[in-house]
Design a protein around this motif. Structure first.
Motif, PDB file in Angstrom:
ATOM      1  N   VAL A 146       0.831  -1.214   0.000  1.00  0.00           N
ATOM      2  CA  VAL A 146       0.000   0.000   0.000  1.00  0.00           C
ATOM      3  C   VAL A 146       0.863   1.260   0.000  1.00  0.00           C
ATOM      4  CG1 VAL A 146      -1.700   1.322   1.324  1.00  0.00           C
ATOM      5  CG2 VAL A 146      -1.924  -1.176   1.137  1.00  0.00           C
ATOM      6  N   PHE A 147       1.852   1.328   0.891  1.00  0.00           N
ATOM      7  CA  PHE A 147       2.666   2.531   1.037  1.00  0.00           C
ATOM      8  C   PHE A 147       3.623   2.737  -0.142  1.00  0.00           C
ATOM      9  CE2 PHE A 147       1.001   2.326   5.222  1.00  0.00           C
ATOM     10  CZ  PHE A 147       1.119   3.591   5.774  1.00  0.00           C
ATOM     11  N   SER A 148       4.060   1.646  -0.763  1.00  0.00           N
ATOM     12  CA  SER A 148       5.035   1.766  -1.849  1.00  0.00           C
ATOM     13  C   SER A 148       4.438   2.362  -3.128  1.00  0.00           C
ATOM     14  CB  SER A 148       5.639   0.398  -2.176  1.00  0.00           C
ATOM     15  OG  SER A 148       4.653  -0.468  -2.693  1.00  0.00           O
ATOM     16  N   MET A 149       3.118   2.481  -3.163  1.00  0.00           N
ATOM     17  CA  MET A 149       2.471   3.068  -4.359  1.00  0.00           C
ATOM     18  C   MET A 149       2.952   4.491  -4.613  1.00  0.00           C
ATOM     19  SD  MET A 149      -1.460   1.748  -3.969  1.00  0.00           S
ATOM     20  CE  MET A 149      -1.883   0.015  -4.127  1.00  0.00           C
ATOM     21  N   ASN A 150       3.301   5.190  -3.538  1.00  0.00           N
ATOM     22  CA  ASN A 150       3.760   6.579  -3.670  1.00  0.00           C
ATOM     23  C   ASN A 150       5.247   6.721  -3.338  1.00  0.00           C
ATOM     24  OD1 ASN A 150       1.132   7.605  -4.310  1.00  0.00           O
ATOM     25  ND2 ASN A 150       0.592   7.394  -2.150  1.00  0.00           N
ATOM     26  N   MET A 151       6.003   5.641  -3.513  1.00  0.00           N
ATOM     27  CA  MET A 151       7.436   5.660  -3.206  1.00  0.00           C
ATOM     28  C   MET A 151       8.254   5.247  -4.424  1.00  0.00           C
ATOM     29  SD  MET A 151       7.710   3.850   0.542  1.00  0.00           S
ATOM     30  CE  MET A 151       6.916   4.511   1.991  1.00  0.00           C
ATOM     31  N   ASN A 152       9.494   5.748  -4.454  1.00  0.00           N
ATOM     32  CA  ASN A 152      10.411   5.270  -5.493  1.00  0.00           C
ATOM     33  C   ASN A 152      11.069   3.976  -5.029  1.00  0.00           C
ATOM     34  OD1 ASN A 152      12.488   5.984  -3.682  1.00  0.00           O
ATOM     35  ND2 ASN A 152      12.721   8.016  -4.605  1.00  0.00           N
ATOM     36  N   GLU A 153      11.918   3.393  -5.872  1.00  0.00           N
ATOM     37  CA  GLU A 153      12.521   2.089  -5.563  1.00  0.00           C
ATOM     38  C   GLU A 153      13.399   2.126  -4.310  1.00  0.00           C
ATOM     39  OE1 GLU A 153      14.562   0.152  -8.748  1.00  0.00           O
ATOM     40  OE2 GLU A 153      12.882   0.346 -10.124  1.00  0.00           O
ATOM     41  N   THR A 154      14.138   3.230  -4.143  1.00  0.00           N
ATOM     42  CA  THR A 154      15.038   3.343  -2.985  1.00  0.00           C
ATOM     43  C   THR A 154      14.257   3.362  -1.675  1.00  0.00           C
ATOM     44  OG1 THR A 154      16.581   4.612  -4.348  1.00  0.00           O
ATOM     45  CG2 THR A 154      16.914   4.685  -1.973  1.00  0.00           C
ATOM     46  N   LYS A 155      13.187   4.166  -1.635  1.00  0.00           N
ATOM     47  CA  LYS A 155      12.368   4.253  -0.415  1.00  0.00           C
ATOM     48  C   LYS A 155      11.629   2.937  -0.156  1.00  0.00           C
ATOM     49  CE  LYS A 155      11.589   9.257  -0.276  1.00  0.00           C
ATOM     50  NZ  LYS A 155      10.562  10.327  -0.332  1.00  0.00           N
ATOM     51  N   THR A 156      11.171   2.291  -1.222  1.00  0.00           N
ATOM     52  CA  THR A 156      10.479   0.999  -1.080  1.00  0.00           C
ATOM     53  C   THR A 156      11.411  -0.038  -0.477  1.00  0.00           C
ATOM     54  OG1 THR A 156       9.054   1.457  -2.988  1.00  0.00           O
ATOM     55  CG2 THR A 156       9.274  -0.847  -2.318  1.00  0.00           C
ATOM     56  N   LEU A 157      12.660  -0.057  -0.952  1.00  0.00           N
ATOM     57  CA  LEU A 157      13.639  -1.009  -0.419  1.00  0.00           C
ATOM     58  C   LEU A 157      13.961  -0.684   1.037  1.00  0.00           C
ATOM     59  CD1 LEU A 157      15.362  -3.465  -1.136  1.00  0.00           C
ATOM     60  CD2 LEU A 157      17.200  -1.909  -1.794  1.00  0.00           C
TER      61      LEU A 157
END
Length: 352
Positions: A146-157
């Motif tokens: 849910v939260f990664s929908m508004n995140m780039n790859e670095t923040k998702t990782l």
């Protein structure tokens, strides 16, 4: 009879696996050979852990079964990560959750229920595990998606690494709670009985030796098994998702499948449930987070992100298991319900 078959498969399969690898036999032949050999080796791991379980008691025995059952899958997953097959790793872990909660528990309840009309297990453990299942799968797996929908790859990782560390710490805390601070506090009457008449098949030394040798053999074969996935998928028209969710998960969890059903047949439901649910918790709260951290060592890192189909399947299986197991009792019909859910999801993944 079954043990003799597995012994033949092991003593024929391991040398043939080495010869076939060196001589570059066709990938489909090697895939079948590798899978059968891993299943045979898993049976030895299952028998060894059952021997240790008799000595150690149902809780530690269930933990041992879950740990060495998941060791096979962890080994396969590490080599898959190394090969860059992140989709198969996530799918196999999804399959492990579905397989343990629906297939393993379902078979255990069904086969045990055919022999005994009503089987009981520790209701306090069931409720404790229900809370952990809800946390590990519904919170820790859905939140990143849910939260990664508004995140780039670095923040998702970064989010995935943070959640992975929290999961590992909570899993270790859960073990400390169950085996140290609250050991025996919620023990059932059946767990307190001493089964003097039951003797382990192997002594402690032999059981540990068999576990180590079988694990090393599985590691060698698993490294080569992952290289056959692409060819097998093309040959049979299987997607990466189906190979991971169904094939790899069943092969990787063969030891605990057999152990849990055997325990249920012997009316040792505390151990059977501990294997099925304990293994799920170990996959969700330890194996998967560890793989996320290990992936940082390879070229391609693995974020804690599943597809919506995988997430919905896992959440549904957790909710069904919680509803069925919270009364501390099981019967063959509840087992059949869990198996039916597994077949429905299997058809869905096959047709994707």
């Amino acid at each position: 009879m079954t043990n003799k078959i597995f012994m033949l498969l092991t003593f024929i399969g391991v040398p043939l696996s080495v010869i076939g690898t060196l001589m570059h036999w066709p990938s489909i032949v090697l895939f079948i050979l590798y899978c059968l050999t891993i299943i045979a080796l898993s049976s030895y791991m299952g028998r060894a852990t059952e021997s240790l379980a008799i000595v150690a008691g149902p809780r530690i025995g269930g933990l041992l079964n879950a740990t060495f059952g998941n060791a096979v899958e962890l080994i396969i997953s590490v080599f898959s990560l190394k090969a860059g097959l992140i989709g198969i790793v996530l799918a196999s872990l999804t399959g492990s959750v579905l397989g343990n909660l629906l297939l393993v528990a379902g078979l255990s309840f069904f086969i045990g229920g055919l022999k005994f009309k009503r089987q009981e297990f520790n209701v306090f453990d069931a409720r404790h595990n229900s809370g952990l299942l809800m946390f590990a799968v519904i919170i820790a797996f859905v939140i990143p998606e849910v939260f990664s929908m508004n995140m780039n790859e670095t923040k998702t990782l970064s989010l995935s690494i943070g959640i992975s560390i929290i999961l590992i710490l909570l899993y270790l805390a859960a073990l400390f709670f169950k085996l140290v601070t609250h050991r025996g506090v919620y023990q059932s009457a059946t767990e307190k009985e001493v089964h003097d008449e039951e003797e382990p098949e192997w002594g402690k030394g032999k059981a540990i030796g068999v576990l180590l040798i079988a694990t090393l053999a599985v590691a060698y074969i698993s490294e080569h098994l992952v290289h056959t996935f692409e060819y097998v998928g093309e040959a049979f028209g299987w997607t990466e998702l189906f190979i991971g969710v169904i094939i790899v998960a069943i092969v990787g969890n063969a030891a605990e499948h057999a152990s849990a059903v055997l325990m249920a047949f012997k009316n040792k439901m505390d151990v059977a449930v501990e294997i099925a649910i304990g293994s799920t918790l170990q996959v969700a709260m330890f194996v998967l987070p560890v793989l996320v951290l290990i992936s940082l060592l390879f070229d391609q890192s693995m974020p804690l992100l599943f597809s919506w189909q995988e997430l919905i399947a896992m959440v549904s299986s957790v909710l069904l298991m919680v509803v069925i197991s919270n009364d501390g009792e099981s019967n063959w019909f509840e087992g059949l319900t869990l198996l039916a859910a597994y077949v429905i999801m299997g058809i869905g993944f096959f047709l994707l």
